[in-house]
Design a protein around this motif. Structure first.
Motif, short mmCIF file in Angstrom:
data_model
loop_
_atom_site.label_atom_id
_atom_site.label_comp_id
_atom_site.label_asym_id
_atom_site.label_seq_id
_atom_site.Cartn_x
_atom_site.Cartn_y
_atom_site.Cartn_z
N GLY A 173 0.82 -1.22 0.00
CA GLY A 173 0.00 0.00 0.00
C GLY A 173 0.85 1.25 0.00
O GLY A 173 0.64 2.17 -0.80
N LEU A 174 1.84 1.26 0.90
CA LEU A 174 2.73 2.42 0.99
C LEU A 174 3.46 2.64 -0.33
O LEU A 174 3.53 3.77 -0.84
N SER A 175 3.97 1.56 -0.93
CA SER A 175 4.73 1.68 -2.18
C SER A 175 3.83 2.20 -3.30
O SER A 175 4.27 3.00 -4.13
N LEU A 176 2.58 1.73 -3.34
CA LEU A 176 1.66 2.20 -4.37
C LEU A 176 1.39 3.69 -4.22
O LEU A 176 1.36 4.44 -5.19
N GLN A 177 1.22 4.12 -2.97
CA GLN A 177 0.99 5.56 -2.71
C GLN A 177 2.16 6.39 -3.21
O GLN A 177 1.98 7.39 -3.91
N VAL A 178 3.37 5.96 -2.81
CA VAL A 178 4.57 6.71 -3.22
C VAL A 178 4.67 6.72 -4.74
O VAL A 178 4.96 7.75 -5.35
N THR A 179 4.38 5.57 -5.37
CA THR A 179 4.45 5.47 -6.83
C THR A 179 3.49 6.46 -7.49
O THR A 179 3.86 7.20 -8.41
N LEU A 180 2.27 6.49 -6.98
CA LEU A 180 1.25 7.37 -7.55
C LEU A 180 1.69 8.83 -7.49
O LEU A 180 1.65 9.56 -8.50
N VAL A 181 2.13 9.24 -6.30
CA VAL A 181 2.55 10.63 -6.12
C VAL A 181 3.76 10.94 -6.99
O VAL A 181 3.82 11.99 -7.63
N ASN A 182 4.72 10.01 -7.04
CA ASN A 182 5.93 10.28 -7.81
C ASN A 182 5.66 10.31 -9.31
O ASN A 182 6.31 11.07 -10.04
N VAL A 183 4.72 9.49 -9.78
CA VAL A 183 4.39 9.53 -11.21
C VAL A 183 3.78 10.90 -11.54
O VAL A 183 4.17 11.55 -12.53
N ALA A 184 2.89 11.38 -10.68
CA ALA A 184 2.28 12.68 -10.92
C ALA A 184 3.34 13.79 -10.91
O ALA A 184 3.43 14.61 -11.82
N LEU A 185 4.19 13.77 -9.85
CA LEU A 185 5.23 14.80 -9.72
C LEU A 185 6.21 14.74 -10.88
O LEU A 185 6.56 15.77 -11.47
N SER A 186 6.65 13.52 -11.22
CA SER A 186 7.70 13.41 -12.24
C SER A 186 7.13 13.81 -13.61
O SER A 186 7.84 14.40 -14.43
N THR A 187 5.86 13.50 -13.86
CA THR A 187 5.25 13.91 -15.13
C THR A 187 5.23 15.44 -15.22
O THR A 187 5.62 16.01 -16.25
N ALA A 188 4.82 16.07 -14.13
CA ALA A 188 4.77 17.53 -14.13
C ALA A 188 6.16 18.11 -14.34
O ALA A 188 6.36 19.02 -15.16
N ILE A 189 7.14 17.57 -13.62
CA ILE A 189 8.51 18.11 -13.71
C ILE A 189 9.09 17.86 -15.11
O ILE A 189 9.69 18.75 -15.71
N ALA A 190 8.85 16.63 -15.64
CA ALA A 190 9.38 16.32 -16.96
C ALA A 190 8.76 17.23 -18.02
O ALA A 190 9.45 17.70 -18.93
N LEU A 191 7.46 17.50 -17.89
CA LEU A 191 6.81 18.41 -18.84
C LEU A 191 7.39 19.81 -18.75
O LEU A 191 7.63 20.47 -19.75
N ALA A 225 9.95 10.90 2.84
CA ALA A 225 11.35 10.52 2.59
C ALA A 225 11.47 9.65 1.35
O ALA A 225 12.34 9.88 0.50
N LEU A 226 10.61 8.65 1.23
CA LEU A 226 10.70 7.74 0.08
C LEU A 226 10.40 8.49 -1.22
O LEU A 226 11.07 8.29 -2.23
N ALA A 227 9.39 9.35 -1.18
CA ALA A 227 9.03 10.10 -2.39
C ALA A 227 10.19 10.98 -2.83
O ALA A 227 10.56 11.02 -4.01
N VAL A 228 10.82 11.67 -1.86
CA VAL A 228 11.94 12.55 -2.20
C VAL A 228 13.12 11.75 -2.73
O VAL A 228 13.72 12.09 -3.74
#
Lengths: 339, 289
Positions: free
Chosen positions: B77-95, B164-167
């Protein structure tokens, strides 16, 4: 006597003088130590070499596993004096890696403090295998502002008043020893099923009062300095010493229930080729001044000279091998997984 | 005739050798070590001794005993949450990077990759000294008068693990995402604009669909790294910092329960392989359509 024979006589005299000088300087062999950091300070080594003419060769080990591997590799033939903790002593003796102590050669035995003179936990089947040398404890570190006098009982760690201000050592075996000692169990190293269940509940209750667990001296100190912590089930005296060095007003105490203690013993390797050199080193380091110097430099308790504030050796429960490491780890995992 | 036959044989030999190396090296250094712990996971632990008696007990332990399954599910559950947030953040940053001029792109990308050149442990320690009760964040907010007393729940909580994991793993998501965008030919975007698409429409119908492989790769990287991390949660999570990686780790110390530890590691590996498979599947479906 012509010049020729005079020259021969002169050179012979010189040779004799030279060789006798060499005999004085020649070391009476070598003593090879297998020790933990702080057990063979360069200053002591230098003094010992000057005093006895025996050269010292030190091999440092970082842990119990590494040490037994080194000893087994040559059946002890590579080392003369080995420092071994009480819990592992029997395994070394059973595997005949260390030899019984020849008390006639241990002339410094009289320097030992009364509580260490018995050497009871180093004696198996009537033979003594180790001489107590350095010790420490897993005691309580407390904030002196919050506690002007040292807390009497470990129960203070469970006091809701200090919720979120307590940290505790993350170590399966020692956490379970600790729980058992707080619950007043006579033999914390050999628990029954019912006792395990009680210890588990006690540790889960403690968990709810903790800020966090920590592993290692450094981590405990760092967490204390960066957060509002007032109590710690610590890894040892060094935790308090490190915090005091950083300017924190903390004390170190062994509450009334007692605490786990560790005790390292000097032993003679079964494979030693120079037992006299081995005993010479042991007699040398068992002097009161060496013990005092070790306590000052490294914060270890000495067995020959009670350091200031370390008057609690008799209240410690010397660490022994537990009944089942695997089981202790499983129970500790359940504690850590509990909500 | 004879010489050509010999040459054929030589070519065959050379090709065979090449194949042997191609297959042999991964086999020797990857497959066999992994298989070895799969094998150990079926061994028996009795009275502290590892016995070569085949058993399923270690896997049964995972499903029935105490805390293993709940911790596993929590960690997923924790890993999925981090993944979701990081995909959103990384997409925004990459764009964001994608829209700069080529020279600026490199500079910004590099600055986001900079943390990868730092030791992992140092980063965890830094995060801890930022979030601590006497940490940077609390001190700053106290100084600015935003709070009256330090917020205690910043560090040593599930939130802290999450942050911490997200960062820590964000750069691993940004990089594949950006590389995917970078491969989109500029004339596609021009064509889309010429055909009257608004920038939002271009983003939705051209850029993001073409960036899907990057999203999938970033998600897989983040999930695998987060799921297997047994140090960060322990260091910043306080009493909540017990994750599945930690349980695996704990079987290999004094506990010496290698069979159970291996079985749990196999489950961890299977989970990450499943994540890879799911990501691959999502991409294939895209192709079919």
């Amino acid at each position: 006597m012509n010049w020729m024979s005079r020259a021969v006589a002169a050179s012979l005299t010189t040779l004799t003088l030279l060789s006798s000088a060499a005999a004085v300087a020649q070391p009476k062999g070598e003593v090879r130590l297998l020790a933990y950091e702080g057990y063979a300070d360069p200053a002591w080594v230098e003094e010992f070499e000057k005093e006895t003419g025996i050269a010292v060769k030190v091999t440092y080990v970082g842990g119990v596993d590494e040490q037994i591997a080194k000893m087994k590799a040559s059946n002890g033939k590579d080392y003369d004096v080995v420092t071994i903790d009480t819990a592992s002593l029997k395994a070394y003796a059973d595997q005949k890696l260390i030899a019984p102590i020849d008390k006639a050669k241990l002339t410094s035995a009289g320097n030992l403090l009364p509580e260490f003179r018995g050497m009871a936990n180093a004696t198996f089947d009537g033979a003594t295998y180790g001489v107590p040398w350095a010790w420490g404890s897993l005691g309580m570190v407390y904030d002196k502002k919050t506690f002007p006098t040292a807390p009497e009982s470990w129960e203070v760690l469970w006091d809701p008043k200090y919720k979120g201000k307590v940290i505790s050592l993350d170590d399966a075996n020692n956490a379970i020893n600790f729980g058992a000692i707080v619950l007043g169990m006579k033999d914390p190293f050999h628990l029954t099923d019912a006792q395990f269940a009680q210890v588990k509940d006690k540790l889960i209750a403690l968990k709810r009062n903790l800020l966090t667990y920590f592993a290692g001296f450094d981590e405990g100190t760092t967490i204390w300095t960066e957060n509002d912590v007032v109590l710690m089930f610590s890894m040892g005296e060094l935790a308090a010493i490190n915090l005091q060095k950083k300017g924190f007003d903390v004390g170190y105490a062994i509450p009334k229930e007692g605490a786990v203690g560790w005790l390292d013993n000097l032993t003679v390797s079964a494979g030693t080729s120079n037992p006299d050199a081995a005993y010479a080193w042991m007699n040398f380091v068992l002097q009161k001044k060496i013990g005092a110097d070790m306590a000052k430099k490294f914060g270890y308790g000495s067995t020959t000279d009670a350091p200031e504030g370390m008057d609690y050796a008799s209240r410690l429960i010397w660490a022994d091998n537990p009944e089942d490491y695997t089981r202790r780890q499983a129970i500790w995992n359940e504690v850590k997984a509990a909500e | 005739m004879n010489t050509s036959l010999r040459r054929d044989r030589q070519d065959l030999l050379r090709a065979g050798l090449g194949h042997a190396l191609n297959l042999g090296l991964p086999l020797l250094f990857v497959v066999i070590p992994i298989l070895s712990f799969v094998v150990v996971s079926f061994w028996t632990l009795q009275d502290g001794q590892i016995l070569l008696i085949p058993t399923l007990a270690n896997y049964r332990t995972f499903f029935t005993d105490g805390s293993y399954l709940p911790v596993y599910l929590q960690t997923v559950g924790l890993s999925l949450q981090v993944t979701l947030v990081n995909v959103a953040l990384s997409t925004a940053i990459a764009l964001f990077i994608f829209r700069r001029t080529p020279r600026m792109r490199f500079l910004i990308l590099m600055s986001f990759m900079l943390p990868l050149f730092m030791s992992y442990i140092i980063k965890v320690y830094s995060i801890r000294s930022i979030l601590g009760q006497r940490g940077l964040l609390n001190e700053a907010m106290l100084g600015l008068g935003l709070i009256d007393q330090p917020i205690e729940a910043l560090l040593f909580s599930r939130t802290a693990i999450f942050i911490a994991l997200a960062v820590l793993y964000l750069p691993y998501a940004i990089l594949p995402m950006y590389l995917a965008l970078d491969r989109i030919p500029a004339n596609y975007l021009a064509a889309s604009a010429d055909l009257g698409a608004t920038p939002i429409q271009t983003l939705r119908d051209v850029v993001l669909p073409l960036g899907r492989p990057g999203i999938a790769a970033g998600a897989v990287f983040t999930f695998i790294l987060t799921f297997g991390d047994f140090v960060t949660p322990q260091m910043v999570g306080g009493t909540q910092g017990f994750t599945f990686g930690r349980i695996v780790f704990s079987q290999f110390g004094l506990a010496l329960n290698w069979p159970l530890g291996s079985a749990l590691a196999v489950i961890l590996l299977a989970t990450t392989l499943l994540a890879v498979a799911l990501a691959g599947l999502s991409l294939r479906r895209e192709h079919v359509r």
